[in-house]
Design a protein around this motif. Sequence first.
Motif, short mmCIF file in Angstrom:
data_model
loop_
_atom_site.label_atom_id
_atom_site.label_comp_id
_atom_site.label_asym_id
_atom_site.label_seq_id
_atom_site.Cartn_x
_atom_site.Cartn_y
_atom_site.Cartn_z
N TYR A 243 -2.69 4.08 -5.19
CA TYR A 243 -2.61 5.73 -4.64
C TYR A 243 -3.97 6.44 -4.37
O TYR A 243 -4.96 6.24 -4.32
N SER B 62 6.00 11.54 -1.23
CA SER B 62 5.48 10.02 -0.28
C SER B 62 4.95 9.39 -1.18
O SER B 62 6.02 7.92 -1.13
N LEU B 63 4.49 8.91 -2.41
CA LEU B 63 4.13 7.82 -3.67
C LEU B 63 5.48 8.12 -4.16
O LEU B 63 6.27 6.64 -4.24
N LEU C 237 -1.15 11.86 -8.59
CA LEU C 237 -0.32 10.26 -7.63
C LEU C 237 -0.31 9.17 -8.48
O LEU C 237 0.60 8.63 -9.33
N GLN D 57 0.71 -0.94 0.01
CA GLN D 57 0.30 -0.04 -0.08
C GLN D 57 1.16 0.95 0.59
O GLN D 57 0.65 1.94 -0.72
N ASP D 58 1.43 1.18 1.25
CA ASP D 58 2.62 2.62 0.86
C ASP D 58 3.43 2.60 2.36
O ASP D 58 3.40 2.09 3.29
N LYS E 71 -4.94 13.63 -7.02
CA LYS E 71 -5.26 11.93 -6.52
C LYS E 71 -4.08 11.18 -8.19
O LYS E 71 -4.04 10.95 -8.34
N THR F 91 7.96 5.78 -1.94
CA THR F 91 7.61 4.21 -2.25
C THR F 91 8.15 3.88 -2.81
O THR F 91 8.47 2.77 -3.27
N VAL G 230 1.45 7.96 6.66
CA VAL G 230 -0.23 6.70 5.89
C VAL G 230 -0.26 5.73 6.36
O VAL G 230 -1.56 5.67 6.84
N GLN H 144 -1.55 10.70 1.96
CA GLN H 144 -0.59 10.57 0.78
C GLN H 144 -0.03 11.81 0.29
O GLN H 144 -1.34 12.41 -0.23
N THR H 145 0.67 12.33 0.23
CA THR H 145 1.99 12.84 -0.72
C THR H 145 2.00 12.22 -2.37
O THR H 145 3.10 11.38 -2.04
N ASP I 252 5.52 4.82 4.17
CA ASP I 252 4.75 6.14 4.80
C ASP I 252 4.17 6.14 6.07
O ASP I 252 3.25 5.25 6.24
#
Length: 453
Positions: free
Chosen positions: A212, A221-222, A269, A172-173, A266, A225, A178, A217-218, A175
């Motif tokens: 995403y 951060s994405l 992202l 998932q992530d 979004k 990841t 998150v 979530q930013t 971060d």
Amino acid sequence: MNTVLTTKYNVAAPRYTSYPTMPYWDTERFTSKQWESSVKASFIQSNHRDGISLYIHLPFCESLCTYCGCNTRITVNHGVELPYIEAVLKEWRMYRSLMDNEPVIRELHLGGGTPTFFSAANLGLLISGILKDTYLHPKAEFSFEAHPGNTTVEHLQVLHDHGFRRLSLGIQDFDPAVQLIINRYQTLEQVREVTHAARRIGYTSVNYDLIYGLPLQTLNSLIRTMHLVSELVPDRIAFYSYAHVPWIKPGQRKFTEADLPDAPTKAKLYEIGRSLLKNYGYMEVGMDHFALAGDQLLTAAQNGELHRNFMGYTSQHTQLLIGLGVSSISDSWYAFAQNEKKLEDYLNAIELGVLPVFKGHIQTNSDLAVRKHILEIMCTGKTTWNYHKEPFEELAAGIERLEPLAHDGLIELCSWGLQVTQTGQRFLRNICMALDARLWADKPATQLFSMAV
């Protein structure tokens, strides 16, 4: 990225793992007896030719991931494992009684919940019971979903010993902010250890699930990841849009829409993630999936053999999919059926010795025609039709709804069919929705589906 198109087509839309989609099943015309007859007929037609697919839902989790849309039961009591396994095996025996000979198992997938909630020994017991007195198809593919935080070498080894060669890790992530808000924790080191152990044991395909649009979530951060994921080189990646449906999943009310990226963010992202994946050497497969050269899913897509069912995209194509366990969905091609969604109701039905099906849908000729087109679009990016052999009025209405999408450059539309363009690849859900005769015949007054972007 075309922000005008993204804004225009960011509407609630199904993910089309089936047609009709579940809210449009004609449940009043459905009976369990019809379902059993459909399973018998489909098995006779396809078992020796294709084999069958099995999905087993293992619903238990020790904690609730608040983003999750799956059917789960939260508990730390592992005493639930054996009684549940016994129920699933009894359900399988009920299905076996409908089959005129030994089933050929072509596809087996363990989903959840958290399949690795179960001990390695108990998973071995479950799979041994399922495979008893069956044949394995030469191209059989066994896979399971795993939580990096509780998957052990023993899990990997036992399932490998039973024929599993693919696993999917829910990342998932990475971060911390998150992970905290979605209550889903795993470290990079845990993911690395499970990935390397699987490869040492002999797994040939490792998938990572990434999402995403998650709360907090930013873009940065994405990107981080994605960078960490690229260093571990998974064979394939599922890059999903977060589906915010708190009216269905109350756990999502831990955060609000204010915590979520807005629609333009979004979309960014997704585009940044998609671009990074391509830079890392991943190629796009259908919708939301990416794979490295040589991966079985990508090879199937390149050969025009990609298939999609309730388990998502697969390289295996069977006519009959049997879902075992609470809330599981089955597909005989001619009908759909879903098991009881509440664990107690599922177990009660099993104890009574009846299939735990509580609703379903019998396909009409019109349904089958539309299903063919939606499946082809989702898997190959194109479809063809024949006015003389298909339900003309519904097809004509669908083609008329496709014309604005052709004007926007999402598809190339002609008298015999359509081809999705490179721009349109991002909008497969919208393209299929134009052909969704049942949805347009009864447009929902309230939101039933997650947003397309």
